[in-house]
Design an enzyme around this catalytic site. Structure first.
Site, PDB file in Angstrom:
ATOM      1  N   ASP A 148       0.838  -1.202   0.000  1.00 55.48           N
ATOM      2  CA  ASP A 148       0.000   0.000   0.000  1.00 55.48           C
ATOM      3  C   ASP A 148       0.875   1.256   0.000  1.00 55.48           C
ATOM      4  OD1 ASP A 148      -1.989   1.835   0.409  1.00 55.48           O
ATOM      5  OD2 ASP A 148      -2.892   0.805   2.119  1.00 55.48           O
ATOM      6  N   GLY A 196      -5.328   3.488  -7.767  1.00 56.92           N
ATOM      7  CA  GLY A 196      -5.588   3.735  -9.187  1.00 56.92           C
ATOM      8  C   GLY A 196      -4.828   4.918  -9.775  1.00 56.92           C
ATOM      9  N   ASP A 217     -10.628   3.978  -1.219  1.00 59.60           N
ATOM     10  CA  ASP A 217     -11.272   2.951  -0.386  1.00 59.60           C
ATOM     11  C   ASP A 217     -12.795   2.868  -0.548  1.00 59.60           C
ATOM     12  OD1 ASP A 217      -8.702   2.941   0.455  1.00 59.60           O
ATOM     13  OD2 ASP A 217      -9.161   2.984   2.597  1.00 59.60           O
TER      14      ASP A 217
HETATM   15  C1  GLA Z   1      -5.452   2.282   2.869  1.00 61.06           C
HETATM   16  C2  GLA Z   1      -5.984   1.119   2.009  1.00 61.06           C
HETATM   17  C3  GLA Z   1      -7.001   0.327   2.812  1.00 61.06           C
HETATM   18  C4  GLA Z   1      -6.346  -0.206   4.080  1.00 61.06           C
HETATM   19  C5  GLA Z   1      -5.769   0.944   4.876  1.00 61.06           C
HETATM   20  C6  GLA Z   1      -4.944   0.451   6.064  1.00 61.06           C
HETATM   21  O1  GLA Z   1      -6.457   3.202   3.138  1.00 61.06           O
HETATM   22  O2  GLA Z   1      -6.546   1.612   0.820  1.00 61.06           O
HETATM   23  O3  GLA Z   1      -7.506  -0.740   2.028  1.00 61.06           O
HETATM   24  O4  GLA Z   1      -5.350  -1.115   3.729  1.00 61.06           O
HETATM   25  O5  GLA Z   1      -4.919   1.759   4.082  1.00 61.06           O
HETATM   26  O6  GLA Z   1      -4.327   1.464   6.774  1.00 61.06           O
END
Ligand code: GLA
Length: 395
Positions: A148, A196, A217
């Site tokens: 991430d 994205g 998200d």
């Molecule tokens: C981001 C990701 C989520 C999750 C959080 C965790 O927002 O997009 O899916 O993994 O981090 O902190």
């Protein structure tokens, strides 16, 4: 340079890159299925909860329906030791033992990190320790990594001289972890998460991504799910066995949507050949939730071995038809009604010729589990607001 030598160079380049490609496509030949801790538990996740989810995945029949990965998201990370090795925090006393437990259930374990110094929740990221972390995950027995972007965006990329330089830094960061994973020789699904940015669907596969998040998200509301799901139009050409568009995890069973809305969520994700990562508490599921998550015919659409993502084929106001090619010339067709819920159900006309079928076709209503017989030309379906009629059409 003569064109023959260019062809030779291209062939040589392909020969060099093909072994890792082969490993990747064997890894996620169909979209990954499993569970992830974030949507329901967020930071309230620990060893006992993960074990309970694995138990429930088996007991509920989800494993037998195809769900495999038990993925720990953010907030497991502890400190690094003097040699730079990452350790889990006190919520996860023994990651290797946890992986062994998950494997003993016939399931696989996933974990989470960031290319930045910190994860989104502010825990230790992999920056500067990529290869070492990949080795640690492999030693623990990890089978899946969600990587991430988070603080890598705020630190390294913001300081780059130009947007193009920032883009190259991001690509380099994902490539670095992919190289680390390959070095472990353990098959580990590589799940890119950078919301994205920079049209990741165009380059995600080139850095070894088995999937890439296409959006920011999701949350457990119809509005957010709708924005994300219907916003995937046009991306189908970028998905293929080994690498998939990922419109984020499922919210089914978390309680924020009505049954028709969750049916829209599942149907759309299946038509999109999206990873199916349940995001609810598997130990507390109603029979409706289990039925939604384990419908074999819906899962078969998502997991169809042809590996083609569906796309929007028709839209008129709030009505949309999406179609996904399946093996043997069949098609899955979703007829959606996005009208506000105070309105009555609507009739939508499906034109089988527009879907590429000249002759009569065999039609099955997937959610009803009912054969509708052979039909030709136009077919009218009644679709509830925020709902869907999902059809499987066979020539
Ligand atoms: C981001 C990701 C989520 C999750 C959080 C965790 O927002 O997009 O899916 O993994 O981090 O902190």
């Amino acid at each position: 340079m003569k064109s023959a030598s260019i062809v030779c160079l291209l062939l040589a380049a392909f020969a060099v890159s093909s072994p890792s490609r082969a490993q990747e496509s064997a890894l996620a030949a169909t979209p990954p299925m499993g569970w992830n801790s974030w949507n329901h538990f967020a930071e309230k996740i620990d060893d006992a909860t993960v074990r309970a989810q694995a138990d429930a995945m088996v007991a509920s029949g989800m494993r037998d329906a195809g769900y495999v990965y038990i993925n720990i998201d953010d907030t497991w990370e502890g400190q690094r030791d003097a040699q730079g090795f990452i350790h889990a925090n006190q919520k996860f006393p023994d990651m290797k033992a946890l992986a062994d437990y998950v494997h003993s259930k016939g399931l696989k374990l996933g974990i989470y990190s960031s290319p930045g110094p910190k994860t989104c929740a502010g825990y230790e990221g992999s920056y500067g320790h990529e290869e070492q972390d990949a080795q640690t995950y492999a030693q623990w027995g990890v089978d899946y990594l969600k990587y991430d972007l988070c603080s890598f965006n705020d630190s390294a990329m913001k300081q780059a001289a130009s947007p193009e330089a920032a883009h190259q830094l991001m690509i380099g960061a994902y490539q670095k972890m992919h190289d680390g994973l390959l070095k472990t020789k353990r098959p580990i699904v590589f799940s890119l998460c950078q919301y994205g940015m920079d049209s990741v669907w165009r380059w995600g596969a080139s850095v070894g991504g088995n999937s890439w998040r296409t959006t920011d998200d999701i949350n457990d509301t119809y509005e957010r799910m709708e924005t994300i799901g219907f916003g995937q139009a046009g991306l189908s050409r970028y998905a293929a066995p080994g690498h998939w568009n990922d419109p984020d995890m499922l919210e089914v069973g978390n309680g924020g949507m009505k049954p028709d809305e969750y049916r829209t969520h599942m149907s759309l994700w299946a038509l999109l050949a999206a990873p199916l990562l349940a995001g609810n508490d598997l130990t507390k599921m109603t029979s409706e939730t289990v039925a939604l998550l384990t419908n074999r015919e819906v899962i078969a659409i998502d997991q169809d071995p042809l590996g083609k993502q569906g796309d929007r084929v028709w839209a008129e106001g709030a009505y949309e038809i999406w179609a996904k090619p399946l093996t043997g010339g069949a098609k899955a067709v979703g007829v959606f009604n996005r009208q506000s819920t105070w309105m009555k159900p609507s009739q939508v006309e499906v034109d089988f010729r527009m879907l590429g079928f000249k002759d009569a076709v065999h039609v099955r209503d997937v959610w009803q589990g009912k054969d509708l017989g052979r039909i030709s030309g136009l077919y009218k379906v009644t679709v509830p607001t925020h709902g869907v009629v999902l059809l499987r059409i066979t020539p």
